[in-house]
Write an enzyme that holds these catalytic residues in place. Structure first.
Site, PDB file in Angstrom:
ATOM      1  N   SER A  31       6.175   7.635   9.748  1.00  0.00           N
ATOM      2  CA  SER A  31       6.426   8.374  10.981  1.00  0.00           C
ATOM      3  C   SER A  31       6.325   7.465  12.200  1.00  0.00           C
ATOM      4  O   SER A  31       5.666   6.417  12.175  1.00  0.00           O
ATOM      5  CB  SER A  31       5.426   9.519  11.114  1.00  0.00           C
ATOM      6  OG  SER A  31       4.130   9.006  11.404  1.00  0.00           O
TER       7      SER A  31
ATOM      8  N   GLU B 184      -0.588   7.768   0.212  1.00  0.00           N
ATOM      9  CA  GLU B 184      -1.706   8.307  -0.573  1.00  0.00           C
ATOM     10  C   GLU B 184      -1.258   9.339  -1.597  1.00  0.00           C
ATOM     11  O   GLU B 184      -1.841   9.449  -2.682  1.00  0.00           O
ATOM     12  CB  GLU B 184      -2.745   8.952   0.350  1.00  0.00           C
ATOM     13  CG  GLU B 184      -3.456   7.989   1.284  1.00  0.00           C
ATOM     14  CD  GLU B 184      -2.808   7.892   2.647  1.00  0.00           C
ATOM     15  OE1 GLU B 184      -3.537   7.973   3.653  1.00  0.00           O
ATOM     16  OE2 GLU B 184      -1.566   7.737   2.715  1.00  0.00           O
TER      17      GLU B 184
ATOM     18  N   GLU C 205      10.434   0.959  10.006  1.00  0.00           N
ATOM     19  CA  GLU C 205      11.465   1.973   9.713  1.00  0.00           C
ATOM     20  C   GLU C 205      10.775   3.317   9.875  1.00  0.00           C
ATOM     21  O   GLU C 205      10.006   3.742   9.026  1.00  0.00           O
ATOM     22  CB  GLU C 205      12.015   1.773   8.305  1.00  0.00           C
ATOM     23  CG  GLU C 205      13.368   2.450   8.089  1.00  0.00           C
ATOM     24  CD  GLU C 205      13.248   3.873   7.582  1.00  0.00           C
ATOM     25  OE1 GLU C 205      13.268   4.799   8.432  1.00  0.00           O
ATOM     26  OE2 GLU C 205      13.132   4.062   6.369  1.00  0.00           O
TER      27      GLU C 205
ATOM     28  N   LYS D 145       0.863  -1.182   0.000  1.00  0.00           N
ATOM     29  CA  LYS D 145       0.000   0.000   0.000  1.00  0.00           C
ATOM     30  C   LYS D 145       0.900   1.232   0.000  1.00  0.00           C
ATOM     31  O   LYS D 145       1.541   1.542   1.000  1.00  0.00           O
ATOM     32  CB  LYS D 145      -0.916   0.045   1.227  1.00  0.00           C
ATOM     33  CG  LYS D 145      -2.003   1.118   1.062  1.00  0.00           C
ATOM     34  CD  LYS D 145      -2.497   1.700   2.371  1.00  0.00           C
ATOM     35  CE  LYS D 145      -1.596   2.789   2.897  1.00  0.00           C
ATOM     36  NZ  LYS D 145      -1.577   4.020   2.043  1.00  0.00           N
ATOM     37  N   PRO D 146       0.982   1.956  -1.117  1.00  0.00           N
ATOM     38  CA  PRO D 146       1.819   3.158  -1.158  1.00  0.00           C
ATOM     39  C   PRO D 146       1.189   4.294  -0.349  1.00  0.00           C
ATOM     40  O   PRO D 146       0.006   4.270  -0.015  1.00  0.00           O
ATOM     41  CB  PRO D 146       1.866   3.525  -2.645  1.00  0.00           C
ATOM     42  CG  PRO D 146       1.222   2.395  -3.376  1.00  0.00           C
ATOM     43  CD  PRO D 146       0.339   1.702  -2.399  1.00  0.00           C
TER      44      PRO D 146
ATOM     45  N   GLU E  77      10.812  15.732  14.573  1.00  0.00           N
ATOM     46  CA  GLU E  77      11.138  15.561  13.159  1.00  0.00           C
ATOM     47  C   GLU E  77      10.363  16.576  12.329  1.00  0.00           C
ATOM     48  O   GLU E  77       9.129  16.563  12.311  1.00  0.00           O
ATOM     49  CB  GLU E  77      10.805  14.139  12.706  1.00  0.00           C
ATOM     50  CG  GLU E  77      11.262  13.852  11.289  1.00  0.00           C
ATOM     51  CD  GLU E  77      11.009  12.416  10.873  1.00  0.00           C
ATOM     52  OE1 GLU E  77      11.818  11.879  10.108  1.00  0.00           O
ATOM     53  OE2 GLU E  77       9.987  11.838  11.303  1.00  0.00           O
TER      54      GLU E  77
ATOM     55  N   CYS F 204      14.355  10.657   6.188  1.00  0.00           N
ATOM     56  CA  CYS F 204      14.434  10.364   7.620  1.00  0.00           C
ATOM     57  C   CYS F 204      15.870  10.259   8.114  1.00  0.00           C
ATOM     58  O   CYS F 204      16.111  10.296   9.326  1.00  0.00           O
ATOM     59  CB  CYS F 204      13.661   9.093   7.952  1.00  0.00           C
ATOM     60  SG  CYS F 204      13.987   7.728   6.822  1.00  0.00           S
TER      61      CYS F 204
END
Length: 344
Positions: A78, A27, A99, A24-25, A232, A133
């Site tokens: 995230s 959005e 990750e 699932k990429p 972040e 990241c």
């Protein structure tokens, strides 16, 4: 971050290890994953091996993670979303590879090559418009070099050319969306209340005013516990802080919840080796920051998650070790049976 590259990081080791996969990429960036699957089909990969499902994380993503037929989930994103993925996965005791976020320290000792460190900091903080990241986000510079480092980084950042990413003259393209650009700007605007914006800190005007652009930004004077140091930002923003002794530099580098990547800059091999040992991160570069090669594993510790992408280590994420033993002796009474039959 890098939608096509990250699809490959997930799909290729999983399939090479003998699995089928559902991807699932994100959005906002689904098209290259669909192109990847189409190319795989044209290359002869059987239907049903590589599957792409688009949709929102809260519906499609959560359904996939919680589905009992999915035996393992690998997630890049995230830390807050990673915690939600882990929460859902516990219902089926699903294996996880996470990750997650990062807040990479960039530690410059007082014997470092100043020009190399300044160029490295600008490149490593601005790569992919800071949407990485592992990007350099916190520059800790030993006090004798601090002022010169800040001045040189600001000077270099001001030469960076924003524009159309398809133009070879462009150095820095837009952020992924206006919403994300505004979130990055919010961090900087709040920081003005407790720190100094040395350069950048604004969206450009003119021909770029309608795009999701944000100027390269350098901040100084922030406290270690401030938002821009601890959270972040995921944009073209670098915070620089001074330190005195080596102990302090390493302590500050470790003083966030994250542990994905870091770098140490020094001409002293013993000093550099100490930094690689004591900085808590899945990857520590020496006199460079950001290059990742496929022969080496990529993954973090602490709130940056666990497990590895890339290299031979990635196969371990997509395999289950099974113990199988055959006894070919045809002996009925074995030596270990004495634990039951005693001396009989």
């Amino acid at each position: 971050n890098y939608p096509l590259q990250m699809a490959a990081w997930k799909i290729l080791p999983a399939v090479a290890a003998g699995n089928t996969i559902v991807l699932k990429p994100a959005e906002l960036t689904p098209l290259t994953s669909l192109m990847f699957a189409q190319a795989a089909k044209e290359a002869g990969i059987p239907d049903g091996v590589i599957n792409i499902v688009n949709g929102a994380g809260k519906t499609v993503g959560e359904h996939l993670v919680g589905h009992p037929d999915v035996v393992m989930t690998s997630f890049t994103g995230s830390t807050p979303v990673g915690k939600r993925v882990a929460e859902i996965a516990t219902a089926t005791v699903k294996r996880l590879h996470l990750e997650l976020g990062g807040k990479a320290p960039f530690v410059v000792f007082d014997d470092a090559d100043l020009e190399a460190a300044a160029h490295g900091a600008v490149a490593a903080s601005l790569i992919n418009s800071g949407q990485d990241c592992t990007a350099a986000t916190r520059a800790y510079v030993q006090r004798p070099l601090f002022d010169a480092f800040v001045a040189r980084v600001a000077e270099l950042m001001e030469t960076v050319r924003l524009g159309d990413p398809f133009d070879p003259a462009t150095d820095l393209g837009p952020l992924v969306s206006h919403r994300h650009r505004d979130a990055v700007a919010g961090f900087v605007e709040r920081a003005r209340g407790y720190a100094t914006v040395v350069t950048g800190g604004e969206a450009p005007g003119g021909d770029l005013k309608d795009g999701a652009y944000y100027r390269p930004t350098l901040i100084t004077g922030a406290a270690q516990d401030s938002e821009v140091v601890q959270s972040e930002i995921f944009g073209p923003v670098l915070v620089a802080l001074p330190f005195d002794g080596d102990d302090e530099g390493i302590r500050l580098a470790n003083d966030t919840p994250y542990g994905l990547a870091a770098s140490a800059w020094s001409r002293d091999v013993y000093r550099a080796n100490r930094a690689t040992r004591e900085i808590k991160a899945g990857c520590v570069w020496v006199n460079d920051h950001i290059p990742i090669i496929s022969e080496m594993p990529h993954g973090g510790t602490k709130a940056s998650g666990y497990g590895k992408d890339m290299s031979a280590y990635s196969f371990e994420e997509y395999t289950q070790v099974k113990h199988v033993m055959f006894d070919n002796t045809a002996v009925a009474a074995k030596d270990w049976h004495r634990t039951i039959f005693g001396d009989r």
